[in-house]
Design a protein around this motif. Structure first.
Motif, PDB file in Angstrom:
ATOM      1  N   ILE A   8     -10.882 -11.600  24.097  1.00  0.00           N
ATOM      2  CA  ILE A   8     -11.016 -12.984  24.544  1.00  0.00           C
ATOM      3  C   ILE A   8     -12.388 -13.518  24.117  1.00  0.00           C
ATOM      4  CG2 ILE A   8     -11.067 -14.497  26.566  1.00  0.00           C
ATOM      5  CD1 ILE A   8      -9.393 -12.204  27.984  1.00  0.00           C
ATOM      6  N   SER A   9     -12.388 -14.601  23.337  1.00  0.00           N
ATOM      7  CA  SER A   9     -13.652 -15.230  22.938  1.00  0.00           C
ATOM      8  C   SER A   9     -14.218 -16.019  24.110  1.00  0.00           C
ATOM      9  CB  SER A   9     -13.430 -16.186  21.757  1.00  0.00           C
ATOM     10  OG  SER A   9     -13.153 -15.445  20.594  1.00  0.00           O
ATOM     11  N   VAL A  10     -15.524 -15.912  24.310  1.00  0.00           N
ATOM     12  CA  VAL A  10     -16.213 -16.623  25.385  1.00  0.00           C
ATOM     13  C   VAL A  10     -17.196 -17.602  24.746  1.00  0.00           C
ATOM     14  CG1 VAL A  10     -17.724 -16.403  27.388  1.00  0.00           C
ATOM     15  CG2 VAL A  10     -16.003 -14.638  26.920  1.00  0.00           C
ATOM     16  N   ARG A  11     -17.060 -18.889  25.086  1.00  0.00           N
ATOM     17  CA  ARG A  11     -17.964 -19.938  24.600  1.00  0.00           C
ATOM     18  C   ARG A  11     -18.361 -20.767  25.800  1.00  0.00           C
ATOM     19  NH1 ARG A  11     -17.756 -16.883  20.990  1.00  0.00           N
ATOM     20  NH2 ARG A  11     -16.916 -17.172  18.928  1.00  0.00           N
ATOM     21  N   ARG A  39     -22.407 -17.016  23.453  1.00  0.00           N
ATOM     22  CA  ARG A  39     -21.318 -16.594  22.573  1.00  0.00           C
ATOM     23  C   ARG A  39     -21.068 -15.124  22.858  1.00  0.00           C
ATOM     24  NH1 ARG A  39     -21.173 -21.113  22.614  1.00  0.00           N
ATOM     25  NH2 ARG A  39     -21.395 -22.640  20.971  1.00  0.00           N
ATOM     26  N   ALA A  40     -19.831 -14.793  23.192  1.00  0.00           N
ATOM     27  CA  ALA A  40     -19.518 -13.420  23.546  1.00  0.00           C
ATOM     28  C   ALA A  40     -18.048 -13.147  23.292  1.00  0.00           C
ATOM     29  CB  ALA A  40     -19.848 -13.177  25.019  1.00  0.00           C
ATOM     30  N   THR A  41     -17.689 -11.872  23.403  1.00  0.00           N
ATOM     31  CA  THR A  41     -16.299 -11.460  23.338  1.00  0.00           C
ATOM     32  C   THR A  41     -16.046 -10.513  24.502  1.00  0.00           C
ATOM     33  OG1 THR A  41     -16.384 -11.581  20.925  1.00  0.00           O
ATOM     34  CG2 THR A  41     -14.495 -10.461  21.897  1.00  0.00           C
ATOM     35  N   LEU A  42     -14.970 -10.772  25.227  1.00  0.00           N
ATOM     36  CA  LEU A  42     -14.563  -9.934  26.350  1.00  0.00           C
ATOM     37  C   LEU A  42     -13.365  -9.108  25.897  1.00  0.00           C
ATOM     38  CD1 LEU A  42     -14.662  -9.164  29.376  1.00  0.00           C
ATOM     39  CD2 LEU A  42     -13.163 -11.137  29.795  1.00  0.00           C
ATOM     40  N   PHE A  43     -13.465  -7.808  26.092  1.00  0.00           N
ATOM     41  CA  PHE A  43     -12.354  -6.909  25.779  1.00  0.00           C
ATOM     42  C   PHE A  43     -11.810  -6.373  27.092  1.00  0.00           C
ATOM     43  CE2 PHE A  43     -15.072  -6.837  22.044  1.00  0.00           C
ATOM     44  CZ  PHE A  43     -14.153  -7.016  21.019  1.00  0.00           C
ATOM     45  N   LEU A  44     -10.532  -6.610  27.356  1.00  0.00           N
ATOM     46  CA  LEU A  44      -9.893  -6.178  28.601  1.00  0.00           C
ATOM     47  C   LEU A  44      -8.816  -5.141  28.313  1.00  0.00           C
ATOM     48  CD1 LEU A  44      -9.401  -9.486  30.631  1.00  0.00           C
ATOM     49  CD2 LEU A  44     -10.965  -7.603  31.111  1.00  0.00           C
ATOM     50  N   PRO A  45      -8.984  -3.927  28.858  1.00  0.00           N
ATOM     51  CA  PRO A  45      -7.938  -2.914  28.682  1.00  0.00           C
ATOM     52  C   PRO A  45      -6.691  -3.300  29.459  1.00  0.00           C
ATOM     53  CG  PRO A  45      -9.978  -1.953  29.554  1.00  0.00           C
ATOM     54  CD  PRO A  45     -10.133  -3.436  29.574  1.00  0.00           C
ATOM     55  N   PRO A  46      -5.534  -2.724  29.092  1.00  0.00           N
ATOM     56  CA  PRO A  46      -4.316  -3.003  29.853  1.00  0.00           C
ATOM     57  C   PRO A  46      -4.395  -2.342  31.232  1.00  0.00           C
ATOM     58  CG  PRO A  46      -3.901  -1.321  28.203  1.00  0.00           C
ATOM     59  CD  PRO A  46      -5.305  -1.806  27.987  1.00  0.00           C
ATOM     60  N   GLY A  47      -3.645  -2.857  32.167  1.00  0.00           N
ATOM     61  CA  GLY A  47      -3.585  -2.270  33.498  1.00  0.00           C
ATOM     62  C   GLY A  47      -4.363  -3.080  34.517  1.00  0.00           C
ATOM     63  N   PHE A  71     -12.320  -1.854  35.855  1.00  0.00           N
ATOM     64  CA  PHE A  71     -12.794  -1.215  34.643  1.00  0.00           C
ATOM     65  C   PHE A  71     -14.316  -1.236  34.622  1.00  0.00           C
ATOM     66  CE2 PHE A  71      -8.756  -3.335  33.502  1.00  0.00           C
ATOM     67  CZ  PHE A  71      -8.000  -2.200  33.253  1.00  0.00           C
ATOM     68  N   PRO A  72     -14.935  -0.227  34.037  1.00  0.00           N
ATOM     69  CA  PRO A  72     -16.393  -0.282  33.863  1.00  0.00           C
ATOM     70  C   PRO A  72     -16.739  -1.385  32.877  1.00  0.00           C
ATOM     71  CG  PRO A  72     -15.477   1.626  32.730  1.00  0.00           C
ATOM     72  CD  PRO A  72     -14.357   0.986  33.492  1.00  0.00           C
ATOM     73  N   GLY A  73     -17.935  -1.934  32.990  1.00  0.00           N
ATOM     74  CA  GLY A  73     -18.360  -3.007  32.091  1.00  0.00           C
ATOM     75  C   GLY A  73     -19.504  -2.553  31.204  1.00  0.00           C
ATOM     76  N   LEU A  74     -19.618  -3.183  30.060  1.00  0.00           N
ATOM     77  CA  LEU A  74     -20.699  -2.916  29.129  1.00  0.00           C
ATOM     78  C   LEU A  74     -21.126  -4.247  28.530  1.00  0.00           C
ATOM     79  CD1 LEU A  74     -22.361  -0.905  27.322  1.00  0.00           C
ATOM     80  CD2 LEU A  74     -20.471  -1.070  25.708  1.00  0.00           C
ATOM     81  N   ILE A  75     -22.422  -4.511  28.579  1.00  0.00           N
ATOM     82  CA  ILE A  75     -22.962  -5.704  27.929  1.00  0.00           C
ATOM     83  C   ILE A  75     -23.851  -5.233  26.797  1.00  0.00           C
ATOM     84  CG2 ILE A  75     -24.432  -7.732  28.173  1.00  0.00           C
ATOM     85  CD1 ILE A  75     -23.597  -7.852  31.111  1.00  0.00           C
ATOM     86  N   ASP A  76     -23.571  -5.700  25.586  1.00  0.00           N
ATOM     87  CA  ASP A  76     -24.344  -5.325  24.409  1.00  0.00           C
ATOM     88  C   ASP A  76     -25.084  -6.565  23.931  1.00  0.00           C
ATOM     89  OD1 ASP A  76     -25.363  -4.198  22.126  1.00  0.00           O
ATOM     90  OD2 ASP A  76     -23.446  -4.117  21.059  1.00  0.00           O
ATOM     91  N   LEU A  77     -26.419  -6.542  24.041  1.00  0.00           N
ATOM     92  CA  LEU A  77     -27.249  -7.648  23.563  1.00  0.00           C
ATOM     93  C   LEU A  77     -27.769  -7.260  22.192  1.00  0.00           C
ATOM     94  CD1 LEU A  77     -29.207  -8.312  26.871  1.00  0.00           C
ATOM     95  CD2 LEU A  77     -27.231  -9.548  25.992  1.00  0.00           C
ATOM     96  N   TYR A  78     -27.359  -7.999  21.180  1.00  0.00           N
ATOM     97  CA  TYR A  78     -27.657  -7.625  19.815  1.00  0.00           C
ATOM     98  C   TYR A  78     -28.838  -8.404  19.260  1.00  0.00           C
ATOM     99  CZ  TYR A  78     -26.999  -6.606  14.888  1.00  0.00           C
ATOM    100  OH  TYR A  78     -27.180  -6.202  13.600  1.00  0.00           O
ATOM    101  N   SER A 111     -32.169 -10.121  17.210  1.00  0.00           N
ATOM    102  CA  SER A 111     -32.609 -11.511  17.122  1.00  0.00           C
ATOM    103  C   SER A 111     -32.040 -12.215  15.910  1.00  0.00           C
ATOM    104  CB  SER A 111     -34.145 -11.572  17.081  1.00  0.00           C
ATOM    105  OG  SER A 111     -34.608 -10.868  15.932  1.00  0.00           O
ATOM    106  N   GLY A 112     -31.141 -11.574  15.184  1.00  0.00           N
ATOM    107  CA  GLY A 112     -30.627 -12.155  13.951  1.00  0.00           C
ATOM    108  C   GLY A 112     -29.571 -13.212  14.154  1.00  0.00           C
ATOM    109  N   GLY A 113     -29.109 -13.386  15.371  1.00  0.00           N
ATOM    110  CA  GLY A 113     -28.053 -14.372  15.621  1.00  0.00           C
ATOM    111  C   GLY A 113     -26.691 -13.819  15.253  1.00  0.00           C
ATOM    112  N   GLY A 114     -25.694 -14.600  15.554  1.00  0.00           N
ATOM    113  CA  GLY A 114     -24.323 -14.185  15.266  1.00  0.00           C
ATOM    114  C   GLY A 114     -23.800 -13.253  16.345  1.00  0.00           C
ATOM    115  N   LEU A 115     -22.567 -12.857  16.181  1.00  0.00           N
ATOM    116  CA  LEU A 115     -21.903 -12.020  17.163  1.00  0.00           C
ATOM    117  C   LEU A 115     -21.396 -10.768  16.465  1.00  0.00           C
ATOM    118  CD1 LEU A 115     -20.951 -11.937  20.120  1.00  0.00           C
ATOM    119  CD2 LEU A 115     -18.857 -13.038  19.376  1.00  0.00           C
ATOM    120  N   ILE A 116     -21.848  -9.611  16.927  1.00  0.00           N
ATOM    121  CA  ILE A 116     -21.382  -8.330  16.382  1.00  0.00           C
ATOM    122  C   ILE A 116     -20.526  -7.684  17.463  1.00  0.00           C
ATOM    123  CG2 ILE A 116     -22.073  -6.074  15.474  1.00  0.00           C
ATOM    124  CD1 ILE A 116     -23.013  -8.374  13.718  1.00  0.00           C
ATOM    125  N   GLU A 117     -19.257  -7.498  17.172  1.00  0.00           N
ATOM    126  CA  GLU A 117     -18.344  -6.904  18.152  1.00  0.00           C
ATOM    127  C   GLU A 117     -18.299  -5.400  18.002  1.00  0.00           C
ATOM    128  OE1 GLU A 117     -14.581  -8.890  17.797  1.00  0.00           O
ATOM    129  OE2 GLU A 117     -15.391 -10.736  18.609  1.00  0.00           O
TER     130      GLU A 117
END
Length: 172
Positions: free
Chosen positions: A137-140, A145-153, A157-164, A166-172
């Motif tokens: 799921i894209s988050v705007r 700018r982010a992407t949420l990944f939701l497992p089935p069920g 679920f445990p959560g993870l936030i990845d801050l990437y 200073s180059g900008g953009g979104l790395i999934e």
């Protein structure tokens, strides 16, 4: 006449971080072979690794038991052909931009050590980045700018936030 068969087990299709077994059957006893892995990334860059092996007395080769005698690595390295993938371009890193498509790793087995002119067998290992049923799921929201990944069920679920960086953009 034997026909060597190169196989990735338990399945040629798996998640990117799943361990696999790489095996070759149908070789001559003690036959010298070279295994090579190749993958082309999304920018068109070629990454390769190779290793020299000798088949066992039964004509089988199992990378989880057989030592590499030279090449990109030495010794028993079940996943060596995958972790040793490198580009000829200096400092080029293997990076995945589109998680909806797999990296396709071509595996080949050649007769002898060094001379890769006689191909004996090949297969492809599809290494996927999303598990079955995972929703992307894209988050705007404002400047977020982010992407949420939701497992089935039902979760939780445990959560993870990845801050990437200073180059900008979104790395999934």
């Amino acid at each position: 006449m034997r026909h060597p068969v190169l196989a990735v087990l338990p399945s040629p299709r798996c998640l990117f971080d799943d361990p696999v077994q790489i095996r070759v059957a149908g070789l001559q006893p003690q036959q010298a072979v070279t295994l090579r892995a190749s993958l082309v990334d999304e920018s068109g860059e070629l990454f390769q690794a190779h290793a020299l092996y000798r088949a066992g007395s039964s004509g089988e080769l199992d990378l989880s038991r057989s030592p590499a005698l030279g090449g990109s690595y030495l010794g028993v390295e079940p996943m060596g052909l995958l972790w040793a993938l490198q580009s000829k371009t200096p400092y080029k890193r293997l990076a995945k931009r589109n998680v909806l498509t797999p990296f396709c790793v071509d595996l080949e087995v050649y007769e002898g050590h060094g001379d890769m002119s006689r191909l004996l067998g090949k297969c492809t290992n599809e290494r996927w980045f999303l598990g079955e049923g995972v929703k992307r799921i894209s988050v705007r929201e404002g400047r977020l700018r982010a992407t949420l990944f939701l497992p089935p069920g039902p979760g939780p679920f445990p959560g993870l936030i990845d801050l990437y960086g200073s180059g900008g953009g979104l790395i999934e």
